[in-house]
Each structure stands twice: as C-alpha cells, then as structure tokens.
Write a protein that holds these residues in place. Sequence first.
Motif, PDB file in Angstrom:
ATOM      1  N   GLN A  31       0.829  -1.192   0.000  1.00  0.00           N
ATOM      2  CA  GLN A  31       0.000   0.000   0.000  1.00  0.00           C
ATOM      3  C   GLN A  31       0.869   1.250   0.000  1.00  0.00           C
ATOM      4  O   GLN A  31       1.543   1.534   0.995  1.00  0.00           O
ATOM      5  CB  GLN A  31      -0.877  -0.016   1.261  1.00  0.00           C
TER       6      GLN A  31
ATOM      7  N   TYR B 127       0.475   4.638   0.338  1.00  0.00           N
ATOM      8  CA  TYR B 127      -0.340   5.794   0.728  1.00  0.00           C
ATOM      9  C   TYR B 127       0.511   6.835   1.464  1.00  0.00           C
ATOM     10  O   TYR B 127       0.698   7.944   1.018  1.00  0.00           O
ATOM     11  CB  TYR B 127      -1.481   5.360   1.666  1.00  0.00           C
ATOM     12  N   SER B 128       0.997   6.438   2.654  1.00  0.00           N
ATOM     13  CA  SER B 128       1.652   7.402   3.543  1.00  0.00           C
ATOM     14  C   SER B 128       2.940   7.953   2.959  1.00  0.00           C
ATOM     15  O   SER B 128       3.669   7.268   2.245  1.00  0.00           O
ATOM     16  CB  SER B 128       1.985   6.744   4.879  1.00  0.00           C
TER      17      SER B 128
ATOM     18  N   GLY C 161       0.490  11.605   6.813  1.00  0.00           N
ATOM     19  CA  GLY C 161       0.134  10.407   7.575  1.00  0.00           C
ATOM     20  C   GLY C 161      -1.356  10.436   7.833  1.00  0.00           C
ATOM     21  O   GLY C 161      -2.169  10.016   7.003  1.00  0.00           O
ATOM     22  N   SER C 162      -1.728  10.988   8.970  1.00  0.00           N
ATOM     23  CA  SER C 162      -3.156  11.158   9.254  1.00  0.00           C
ATOM     24  C   SER C 162      -3.786  12.076   8.214  1.00  0.00           C
ATOM     25  O   SER C 162      -4.917  11.864   7.794  1.00  0.00           O
ATOM     26  CB  SER C 162      -3.335  11.770  10.648  1.00  0.00           C
TER      27      SER C 162
ATOM     28  N   TRP D 201       6.566   3.951   5.379  1.00  0.00           N
ATOM     29  CA  TRP D 201       5.839   2.936   6.176  1.00  0.00           C
ATOM     30  C   TRP D 201       5.161   1.915   5.250  1.00  0.00           C
ATOM     31  O   TRP D 201       4.095   1.405   5.583  1.00  0.00           O
ATOM     32  CB  TRP D 201       4.764   3.526   7.092  1.00  0.00           C
TER      33      TRP D 201
ATOM     34  N   SER E 185       4.269  -1.269   4.244  1.00  0.00           N
ATOM     35  CA  SER E 185       4.372  -2.633   4.785  1.00  0.00           C
ATOM     36  C   SER E 185       4.642  -3.633   3.676  1.00  0.00           C
ATOM     37  O   SER E 185       3.965  -3.619   2.654  1.00  0.00           O
ATOM     38  CB  SER E 185       3.081  -3.034   5.498  1.00  0.00           C
TER      39      SER E 185
ATOM     40  N   SER F 165      -5.481   6.171  12.446  1.00  0.00           N
ATOM     41  CA  SER F 165      -5.164   5.989  13.870  1.00  0.00           C
ATOM     42  C   SER F 165      -6.437   6.037  14.724  1.00  0.00           C
ATOM     43  O   SER F 165      -7.498   6.460  14.261  1.00  0.00           O
ATOM     44  CB  SER F 165      -4.226   7.104  14.329  1.00  0.00           C
TER      45      SER F 165
ATOM     46  N   GLU G  42      -7.121   8.044  17.017  1.00  0.00           N
ATOM     47  CA  GLU G  42      -7.594   9.432  17.153  1.00  0.00           C
ATOM     48  C   GLU G  42      -8.403   9.833  15.921  1.00  0.00           C
ATOM     49  O   GLU G  42      -9.438  10.503  16.036  1.00  0.00           O
ATOM     50  CB  GLU G  42      -6.399  10.380  17.327  1.00  0.00           C
TER      51      GLU G  42
ATOM     52  N   ASN H 111     -12.257  10.946  15.538  1.00  0.00           N
ATOM     53  CA  ASN H 111     -12.713  12.138  14.817  1.00  0.00           C
ATOM     54  C   ASN H 111     -13.841  11.782  13.853  1.00  0.00           C
ATOM     55  O   ASN H 111     -14.819  12.518  13.726  1.00  0.00           O
ATOM     56  CB  ASN H 111     -11.557  12.777  14.038  1.00  0.00           C
TER      57      ASN H 111
ATOM     58  N   ARG I  53       5.334  18.578  14.787  1.00  0.00           N
ATOM     59  CA  ARG I  53       4.775  17.768  13.704  1.00  0.00           C
ATOM     60  C   ARG I  53       3.528  18.447  13.118  1.00  0.00           C
ATOM     61  O   ARG I  53       2.580  18.742  13.850  1.00  0.00           O
ATOM     62  CB  ARG I  53       4.415  16.382  14.245  1.00  0.00           C
TER      63      ARG I  53
ATOM     64  N   PHE J 146      -4.474  20.381  18.466  1.00  0.00           N
ATOM     65  CA  PHE J 146      -5.700  19.583  18.558  1.00  0.00           C
ATOM     66  C   PHE J 146      -6.079  19.338  20.017  1.00  0.00           C
ATOM     67  O   PHE J 146      -5.291  18.804  20.796  1.00  0.00           O
ATOM     68  CB  PHE J 146      -5.534  18.253  17.818  1.00  0.00           C
TER      69      PHE J 146
ATOM     70  N   GLN K 184       2.067   5.883  20.743  1.00  0.00           N
ATOM     71  CA  GLN K 184       0.846   6.206  19.995  1.00  0.00           C
ATOM     72  C   GLN K 184       0.902   7.612  19.394  1.00  0.00           C
ATOM     73  O   GLN K 184       0.573   7.816  18.231  1.00  0.00           O
ATOM     74  CB  GLN K 184      -0.373   6.063  20.920  1.00  0.00           C
ATOM     75  N   LEU K 185       1.332   8.580  20.192  1.00  0.00           N
ATOM     76  CA  LEU K 185       1.246   9.968  19.729  1.00  0.00           C
ATOM     77  C   LEU K 185       2.365  10.332  18.752  1.00  0.00           C
ATOM     78  O   LEU K 185       2.297  11.369  18.100  1.00  0.00           O
ATOM     79  CB  LEU K 185       1.204  10.932  20.915  1.00  0.00           C
TER      80      LEU K 185
ATOM     81  N   GLY L 270       3.583   6.600  13.170  1.00  0.00           N
ATOM     82  CA  GLY L 270       4.475   5.607  12.560  1.00  0.00           C
ATOM     83  C   GLY L 270       5.905   5.692  13.056  1.00  0.00           C
ATOM     84  O   GLY L 270       6.536   4.665  13.339  1.00  0.00           O
TER      85      GLY L 270
END
Lengths: 402, 370
Positions: A136, A138-139, A144-145, A169, A171, A382, A384, A388, B258, B268, B327-328, B331
């Motif tokens: 994939q 994508y990132s 990222g997000s 990233w 994979s 993620s 988070e 959202n 970031r 956020f 987590q925060l 990647g």
Amino acid sequence: MNDLAAPLQEEANTAFRQEVREWLAANFPSELANQDNTLATIEGNAALSPPAEKWKTAMGEKGWGTPTWPAEYGGGGLNRKQTKILQEEMAAIGAWNPIGGMGVMMLGPTLLEFASEEQKHQHIPPICRGEIRWCQGYSEPGAGSDLAALQMRAEDKGDHYLVNGQKTWTSGGQWADWCFALVRTDTRHKHEGISFVLVDMKTPGIEVRPIQLISGTSSFCETFFTDVKVPKENLVGEENRGWHIGKRLLQHERTNLSGGNRGGRSGGSLHKIALKYLDLDSAGRLVDKDLRTRITRFEMRQRAFRLTAGRVMEAVKGGAPAAASSILKNVGAEMTQERAELSLEIMGMQGLGWEGEGFTPQELMGTRSWLWGKAVSIYGGSAEIQNNVIAKRILGMEGEPG
Amino acid sequence: MAVLTEEQSLLRDMARSWAQEQSPVKAFRQLRDKGAEGWDPERWQSIAEMGWTGIVIPEEHGGADFGFLGLGLVLEETARTLTASPLAASALAASSALVLGGSAEQQARWLPGIAGGDVIATLAVDDGPRHCPEDIHCVARQVDGGWLLNGEKAFVAEGGSAELLVIAARCESGPALFLVEADNPGLTRSPRRMADARNYAALALENLKVPDAALLGKAGDPELLDAVLDRARIGAAAEMLGLATQAFETTLEYLKTRVQFDTILARFQALQHRMAKQFTEIELLRSCVESALLAIDNNDPELPLLASLAKATACDTLHLVSREMVQLHGGIGMTDEHDAGFYIKRARSLENAWGNASFHRDRYASLSGY
Ligand SMILES: Cc1cc2nc3c(=O)[nH]c(=O)nc-3n(C[C@H](O)[C@H](O)[C@H](O)COP(=O)(O)OP(=O)(O)OC[C@H]3O[C@@H](n4cnc5c(N)ncnc54)[C@H](O)[C@@H]3O)c2cc1C
C-alpha cells in the motif's frame, strides 16, 4: 425466500456442508491444523512449508480463500450462508485461510467496485490464488493522518505517468510484486488532485529501504520513486478522482482489521494463560485479585466487542462497510493491545524475553507481538482519527480540521 | 517538588547535565547495538568518580552519607536518558542491605569497594518471574560452620556482572540474606536477554556453601528483607519518574513540531487533553517518589506505605506515558530508529521490578489494616 423454498434451501445447505467437509478432508493437510500464525503472516515473509504450499494452491484454485468474490474473477462465488458454512467447517478442523494479504483485505474489494473489466480480469484472479503480493503506497513523510497532503507527483506523459516522490511505512514493500498507490496528478486541488494507480514494483526507478520496527523485525519500508513510468491503463477510475477510491479502500482495511486482528483473540483465551502461569487459591481463583478483575473486565469487553461485530455484520449483510467500521477498528485495536499488556503482566519478567535461553518460542513471540501490536491503533487510520470520524461524521460534532 | 537543600539541587543539576551530555540515549543505543553485557565501563567509571556510587554509604566506609533523596535525584536524571549502569542494583539495593544488616566486618569488607565503584553488587530476592518475597523457595540450611543454599533466583538485575550477590533464602525461622561471592563454586549464572537490553541473569544455587560470616543480620528476620526491598522499590520508582518525565517531554516536543492538516498537532484539543492528563499524573508521581525518598532519610514509620504508594503510582503512570509516547508519535514511534521503543521496553521491566502495581495496591491495603 418464501415458506415453500425454505426447506429446499435447507437441503441445499446441508448438501453444501457435506461437499465442503469432503473437500477439506481431501485437501487440508491435517498436520497444519491450528498453525495459522497471524504475526508471521503480517510481519514476515517466511517461506511456506511444502504442505502449506499445497494447501494454498488448493484453496486458491477453489477460490475459497476469497469465498464471496465472483467466480468469474477466480473467487468462490459463495453466498453468505455458504461462506458461513465454509468457515464453520474450517474452524472445526483447525483449517485456516492461506490466502491473505493486502490484495485480499483491501485491494480486491476496491477493484471489484471501481476497476475496469480488463483490470479486474488482470488483477483479481492472481489475488484469489495468492500469487501476487500487494503493498500500500499511501503514507508519505508529510502525509500520515492527513493523507490528502500527499505530494508524490504523477505527471501526464501521454501514454504513461512519470512518477516521482517518496512513500513511507510501506508494509511488505521489500517483498511486494505490485503496489496500489495514491499519487498527485493535480497540484492545485488537495483532494481532487489525487489519483489511484497500480504500480508494478519491478518498474525501473523504484527503490525500497526496509525500516526496523521496535519489535525487531523490518516489515515496512521507505519507498523512493524516481522517474517511474506507470502506464495509463493502470489508473483505476478517473484521473483526479482517486481520493474517493482510496478512502473506500481504507474502509475495507478497517473492517478487515477489526476482524482481522481478531479483537485480541489470537493466541487463545487470556484466562487460560493466567491459569498456566499464576497461582490459585484453594477455591481455584487467581490469587492476584486485582489482575483477576482486570482479566475479567477484558474478557467481558471482548465478548461485547464480538457481539457488536456480529450485530454490525448482520446489519450490513456483507454489503458496504458501515460507519461502524471506525468503532470496530478502535475497539479491536484496544483488545489486541490490552490482551498483550495483560499477558505480559501475567508472565512478569518471563513475558519480556528478547532472545536466547530461558524462554519458550511462544514467550519470545509474545514479546514481539506485544510490541508489534502497538501499530494497530496507528495504521489504517489511527485511533484518534477514527474518533474524529465518529464524532464528526456519526455525531455531527463538526469542529477542528482532521 | 520537595524543598531541596543547596547541595541537593547542585547534585541534581550535575546529574542532569552529565546524563544529557555524557550519557545521552544515543549512548544506550550504541551499547544495545553492540549487544554488550548491559552497561558501559567508562561511564560507570565516571559515575564512581563523581561519588554517586557512595551516596548512601557512611563516610567511614568511603561514602558520602548524603541520603536517599540525593541518590533518588541521580537515579531519576540518569534514567531519563536510559543510562545503563548498575547504580540502582549496587549503590542502592545491595548497599542498603549492607548498611542496614551488615556487621562492622561485613561493612568494612564490602562497602568501600561499592562506594568506590570497584565492586559491583546486586540484590537477588525473587525465585520466579513475579515479585513474591513471602514465597521464597530457595532454602538455606545451617551446617557445620556455615550455610548450604539450594534453589534458584530469576531475572537478577546486573546478575551477570556483579561480584557480590546479596541473596535471599528461606531458613527454618524465616527469610535470611546472605552475601555470596560470584566465584562461589555452588553458583551458576546464565544470562537472560531481555527486551530492555539490560543485564540480567538467572542464578542456580546448588549446595552453595557460605560461612556463618556471610549471613546478614539475624536469620529469619523479615523486617530486614522488607526494609531493603522498600529501598529498592523506591529507587525503581525514582528511575520510573525519570523515564516518564523524559518520555512525556519528548512527546510534547514532537506534538509542537509535527504538522498535519496544516497545523501543528499540539493545536488539537483531543491531544492537548491527553497531554494534560499525563502531566497531572507525573506531578502526582513526583510527590509520591519524593515523599518516599524523604521517608527513608527521616526514618519515617510510614515508609512501607509510602514505598508501595510510590511504586504503584510509578507503575501506572509510566505504563500510561510509555504507551502514549508510541501512539502519539504515529508511525515514527514504531521504528527502532526512534527512542520511544526503548522507553516502553524499559518501562515494562521496571514495572515488574520489586512488585508491580497490583502487588503494591494489595500491600498498601494490608498495611492499612484491611
Ligand atoms: C506498522 C505500520 C504499518 C504501516 N503500513 C502502511 C502501509 O503499508 N502503507 C501506508 O501507506 N502506510 C502504512 N502505515 C502508515 C500509517 O497509515 C500512518 O502511520 C498513519 O496514517 C499515521 O500517520 P503518521 O505516522 O504520519 O502519524 P501522524 O499523522 O503524524 O500522527 C501522530 C499522532 O497524532 C495524532 N493525530 C493526527 N492528527 C490528529 C487530529 N486531527 N486529531 C487528533 N489526533 C491527531 C495521530 O492519531 C497520532 O497519534 C503503517 C504504519 C505502521 C505503524
């Protein structure tokens, strides 16, 4: 279905069950029972043993690795009831699905929905047979997000795109035969400037650098594209309309992940591990009451998760992935991680071995999968970002971007 | 923050700048990559030269007798950068056993070497992978002119490099602590390679013979063992405070730089609240750790209670902060190139050391009389 047809249907299902049972008996090598190794399949590239290879070929030819996909593209062509029968029969003898990976989880369903006939005929059958490994793209370092911020440029050169930029990233990038990627075909519009393309990883100009993970393995990569020519026939859907397709694929990823990571179920039930490692009082209860309560809380929540997953699957009837995929993905990720943390706690220092003497292979694998599992709340959108989605799209609580 | 004396703040500042300049995380990474035995002799040398190895050792035995709060500050600061050294095992845990239980001869024999950093000592209590001091299976049998020890010790920190091992065993009247030298023929040490890449060993004691003079204090005295363990627990909590503080600061820094969705992540609100929560927990932890350290120095009767409070709070807080760190970061936090993995791996080892949160919650309840 009317009342008269019901008994007929019942009969057909019984016959199908018999057929499945016979076919499995003839094709599943019993020595492979319960040997499915989730971590190895996601993390590694271990060569299959000869019986496993044989099993994969048989399932691939039968199309049962992708049971619900249309038979004309190499799928099993089974309906929901038949699929359930197949799964039950496989579970009964410890048989596992040898056909997997991103082609099955994400790309196939997306191609079925958006690709041209030629693309479907070219790409889906090899996925059903487990022949082609997909990755994939994508990132990116800056996307990222905020995936739509992606910069990898695809310039229109008539019969092909010239692609330049970096993915990260990725994979399985070092093992993949093909990559489905989001690229920028228009720099003026953020979302409406993105296209969805299929890239042969053997194309000159692609360079892959594996990155080591905290679990000690290198299952993902930085992927560099320098003047990579991608033929126009590898564009899926319309140019600059790839965002919609790419998001759809992410929904499939989420739905699969929530089921795919099995909500922390892999490796047997948690209390069995506790019974193996911990002392019991005279009444047979774990002596560590605090831990006992937390194990129970986990197992009850896991039950609730499974019931919810079942309810959602029933509601969507195998159709489009629902908004609930965000809920399932988050709870599934939480289950996977909580299970690993609790089994670590159960084992104490024995659960923190890295290599060498003094640990069983399962214990060492446990350490690695505990660490690897920290990724499940990061990739595929993620935790988070899922929250959202829940807050904004389901609950209508619009606010900050993202 | 406890009110530090001028000398204590000086010590803390010195430890902080030494750790950041001479022993940054990069140094730990190099050690890990080399697959070395768990710590670096040159840095240990400089730790000894600064006198940190003798902070809680009386002056007459070559120490500074400066108190546990001082040593706690050093452990906190060095743990921030993941300094791999036997400081906690040798200068705190084993030293406490000698200071509290040692005879004049035992102290004179061992403490100067430990204070000078030439002797590395460690404490070995648990037989298995979980802390359980009430249930020691390793036995000590009195024989003519000494003791015979039989049994096992698991996951002994610095167990591979220690020259002196303070080993807990069960004799007829209860637990007892023995001084065992590493070259004792009855002792076999096997290295254990752990996720945190530090030095651990499993010990096998087979008809291990020690003279009477190797017994610390009285045989069968659970109070000595408890007092030594409480010091070790508080030391671990101080290290955990350092780890949590640094993990938190690294994450905060990252969120402020970031950019996603055309803004820094720190804007956020969902993340702001996550950071506010961690900050709050770390503040509570700091109070617990400092009170516990002071309780040792002041001979406070509440010491056992405060030790359990500090260790349980440290476990919960560091568990949270180390997970949030990965987590925060997204990647990047999953990569070995980043430091987050080091913090979460070290965190879990220390969570296990000398009792995890549920052990100490249970102990807190028992000590409180319910
Ligand atoms: C093991 C692993 C495998 C992966 N495999 C692939 C792959 O095969 N292909 C691929 O393309 N990508 C892959 N990824 C990348 C993954 O999709 C990204 O890591 C993910 O999208 C997060 O992006 P990021 O890492 O840039 O983190 P960031 O987006 O920088 O996020 C950092 C942190 O901030 C949070 N955050 C971000 N925005 C918000 C917001 N608006 N509100 C609240 N919190 C926010 C995030 O949730 C996260 O906790 C993989 C990642 C991992 C860890």
